[in-house]
Design a protein around this motif. Structure first.
Motif, short mmCIF file in Angstrom:
data_model
loop_
_atom_site.label_atom_id
_atom_site.label_comp_id
_atom_site.label_asym_id
_atom_site.label_seq_id
_atom_site.Cartn_x
_atom_site.Cartn_y
_atom_site.Cartn_z
N ALA A 153 37.74 -57.79 -32.51
CA ALA A 153 38.39 -58.89 -33.25
C ALA A 153 39.17 -59.84 -32.34
N GLY A 164 36.68 -65.82 -38.19
CA GLY A 164 37.06 -64.50 -38.68
C GLY A 164 36.86 -64.31 -40.16
N GLY A 199 31.05 -64.14 -35.89
CA GLY A 199 32.47 -64.41 -35.75
C GLY A 199 32.75 -65.53 -34.77
N HIS A 251 35.76 -67.84 -30.75
CA HIS A 251 35.63 -68.85 -31.81
C HIS A 251 36.42 -70.10 -31.46
N TYR A 308 39.56 -54.11 -40.66
CA TYR A 308 39.31 -55.38 -39.96
C TYR A 308 40.12 -56.51 -40.60
N ALA A 357 42.73 -59.37 -38.93
CA ALA A 357 42.02 -60.64 -38.75
C ALA A 357 42.88 -61.87 -39.05
N SER A 411 33.37 -55.26 -35.29
CA SER A 411 34.25 -56.36 -35.73
C SER A 411 35.72 -56.00 -35.54
N PHE A 450 38.00 -63.84 -31.92
CA PHE A 450 38.84 -64.98 -32.30
C PHE A 450 39.00 -65.95 -31.12
#
Length: 691
Positions: A677, A593, A588, A684, A482, A486, A673, A681
């Motif tokens: 991912a 991240g 997350g 987020h 991960y 990330a 995760s 992101f």
């Protein structure tokens, strides 16, 4: 040159493994199933186990389909194929293993009428079917995924190396599919088996004063069914997931650094590990000088030594990477394998011998001192295991970088076929002891079956220790994978991703990750508590309302108890499973991240010791009870025995539900995760725009 032909080599090894499964299963089914009463009891267990498995997998399928749709629309249009395949192969392994295990129990009891070695020659091969099914189907599924997607990519691109790197990132979905099935299978199976076990023991042994597996107890059949759904299908799904996760994490890390041979290496290693496990079976034999426990240990050591020899040849003469020392990968693999064996044998030490006798002696003063002694034993047991896992992590990183950490997990899981077999053998022996009691085969047969069962408890502790150790390294490897994707800050000295633990959001993530294992444990223990309460009430009702039941003149209504445990287990497994998927995405999305990296680290730091503590304390309580039942400290029916039964009742959901389920929680959160991912992101960024 990209050696894609090696995918066909690993596929061929998987096929050899399945041929071995077919040969072993055929031999088991040719053995005598015993008299009509034994066949009847065995059929009830088989039907109950397969009915539960069918209903459980139906519910899991709904979850898998829903997640596959999300992946299709938000991540990658081809990844759902890998995700669903990972789930299907796990389900298939569970069905094969469960089917043979529940056909082996009566045959094992019948073989016990002739001798201990004859009984072992049914029980262990029955477990071997589960072990080899897990390893063979896992390897086959991964090989087929690589072959299929390489063919699919090859239709539009001639750059084989680039295609392989792209395909590796798609095949990650296979690991998530395996994880999804594993969590629900472990939690659902664990709730089922311990609800039935606790209910049967509390009312049967403590209140009514009747023996274990007494045919008058309505919960006995449900208890025997539970042994299989929890410790055969559940354990198999657990190690299947670790097995796949370790291989995938190594492939992803190799792909991130464009190490083509590094993608193939874990597949070739586990292929040889599968062959080593098959050969190791021939070393499991009881003689006048060799006990059942020593015979199983011989098989484990034989498989490990064979793997080490082949692993050296593969890593030294075939694999090469200018950034890694020649013997680096081999050292990483050995560190993982040795760590797994030490963690397993540490579990054996703390759940047998003098440690168990201390708990039994503490029980002479009552249930409270039994509980305190068991808690102490479980806490002490975490020390050596955590030190060994930490050393394996440091050594593997030192000799081969972050790729070495993943290889150490591969090394630990290389002989999964044997480690699962050693564990899955236990429920078959346990069922055989129960059938011997219910079919009135006599004290000598019961004694032989109980000898195998007692060894099964210890080997189960070894298996659980091995599973937890492998889960720690696999989750760490997935966490490392991960970190690679990330976009974290890179350490200028060794080019590894950095997580700043002084960052307030990362600290928040660490705390949140640290508490997840405790909340999850509370959920699973509460589920067992409530389901066991339903069984207790039902058993009491039948003892009270069915005329002649306690006198042995009437039959209990076992089907009602099976129905209650099935319904409660399936309804209560959903929330813990959903928690594992939602939490990393939520953390997350809100914190980012880097904080999610802290969350995963926090979950590992608390989750692994907690899982070890729960598994080993529960195993020690169980064997303390068995030590008293052998005639020590007053034997069956004494106050000391009642105190140990209470301790065992507390320990059962710890060792068979909550402890093992934490393994999968840690791995599933890491793989979620990794897979999600890119979406995390994006979410987020949207979250930051809102505030």
């Amino acid at each position: 040159m990209v050696p894609t032909f090696l995918f066909y080599v690993s596929l061929a090894c998987a096929i050899i493994g399945l041929i071995a499964v077919l040969i072993i299963a055929t031999k088991i089914l040719k053995a005598s199933p015993g008299n009509s009463k034994m066949i009847e009891i065995s059929e009830l267990i088989h039907e109950g186990a397969m009915a539960f498995l069918t209903k459980e997998y139906a519910q899991i399928s709904i979850f898998v389909l829903a997640v596959a749709i999300i992946i299709y629309f938000f991540l990658n249009k081809w990844m759902p194929v890998a995700f669903i395949s990972g789930a299907v192969f796990s389900i298939l392994a569970g069905f094969i293993g469960m089917s043979i295990a529940t056909r082996s129990n009566g045959r094992c009891a019948q073989a016990a009428t002739f001798g201990l070695n004859e009984a072992l020659n049914i029980a262990f091969p029955g477990g071997m079917v589960m072990g080899l099914s897990v390893a063979s189907l896992g390897l086959m599924g991964l090989s087929l995924m690589f072959i299929f997607f390489m063919w699919q990519r090859g239709l539009t691109s001639t750059d084989i190396a680039k295609n392989l790197l792209d395909v590796t990132n798609i095949v990650v979905g296979f690991s998530m599919g395996a994880s999804s099935v594993a969590l629900f299978a472990r939690v659902g199976g664990g709730i089922y088996t311990k609800a039935a076990d606790v209910g049967a023991d509390l009312v049967g042994k403590v209140e009514a004063g009747i023996p274990e597996d007494d045919p008058r107890n309505p919960a006995v059949i449900a208890d025997n069914v539970g042994d299989n759904v929890g410790d055969v299908a559940g354990m198999g799904a657990d190690l299947y997931e670790s097995y796949i996760g370790a291989i995938i994490s190594a492939c992803v890390i190799a792909a991130s650094s464009s190490d083509i041979k590094g993608i193939f290496l874990p597949l070739i290693l586990v292929s040889w590990g599968l062959i080593s496990s098959i050969i190791g079976k021939f070393f499991v034999r009881v003689s006048e000088k060799t006990s059942a426990q020593e015979a199983l240990r011989n098989g484990l050591w034989a498989s490990a030594i064979l793997f080490i020899m082949g692993g050296f040849a593969i890593t030294f003469w075939w694999y090469e990477n200018p950034d890694i020392a020649r013997l680096g990968p081999f050292a990483a693999i050995i560190s993982g394998l040795i760590a797994g064996l030490i963690v397993g044998f540490a579990a054996e030490y703390y759940t047998s011998g003098k440690m168990v006798q201390k708990i039994a002696e503490a029980s002479t003063k009552g249930p409270a001192t039994n509980i305190l002694s068991g808690l102490t034993c479980g806490m002490y047991s975490t020390g050596i295991s955590i030190v060994v896992i930490a050393l394996a992590t440091i050594i593997s990183y030192k000799v081969a970088g972050i790729y070495g950490v993943a290889l150490s997990a591969v090394g630990m899981l290389s002989i999964t076929g044997m480690t699962v077999a050693v564990d899955a053998y236990g429920p078959i022996a346990d069922n055989a002891a129960g059938i011997a009691e219910m079919a009135h085969l006599g004290p000598e047969v019961r004694k032989r079956a109980e000898q195998l069962d007692a060894v099964g408890n210890t080997t189960a502790a070894i298996g659980k220790g091995f599973a937890i150790g492998s889960a720690a390294l696999t989750a760490l490897a997935l966490f490392t994978a991960y970190a690679q994707v990330a976009n974290l800050e890179i350490n200028p000295f060794d080019k590894t991703p950095l997580i700043n633990i002084l960052n307030a959001k990362v600290v928040a993530g660490l705390f949140l990750g640290g508490v997840v294992a405790f909340i999850f444990t509370a959920m699973t223990l509460s589920a067992v508590n409530k389901a066991a309460g339903s069984i207790v009430e039902e058993v009491r009702r039948q003892f009270r309302e069915i005329p002649g039941l306690m006198e042995g003149k009437a039959l209990p209504d076992s089907a009602t108890c099976v129905g209650i445990t099935t319904k409660d287990a399936l309804s209560k497994m959903r929330l813990p499973g959903i928690l594992a998927v939602i939490m990393p995405i939520l953390v997350g999305t809100v914190l980012g991240g880097e904080a999610l990296g802290g969350f995963l680290a926090g979950s590992l730091v608390t989750g692994v010791p907690l899982a070890l503590f729960l598994a080993n304390a529960g195993g020690a309580w169980d064997n303390a009870k068995k030590y008293v039942e052998e005639g020590n400290l007053g034997g069956k029916g004494s106050d000391v025995h009642k105190a140990t039964v209470i301790g065992d009742t507390v320990g059962d959901p710890c060792k068979d539900t909550s402890g093992p389920s934490i393994n999968i929680l840690l791995k599933l959160m890491s793989i979620v995760s990794l897979v999600f991912a890119p979406l995390i992101f994006k979410l987020h960024d949207l979250f930051l725009d809102l505030f």
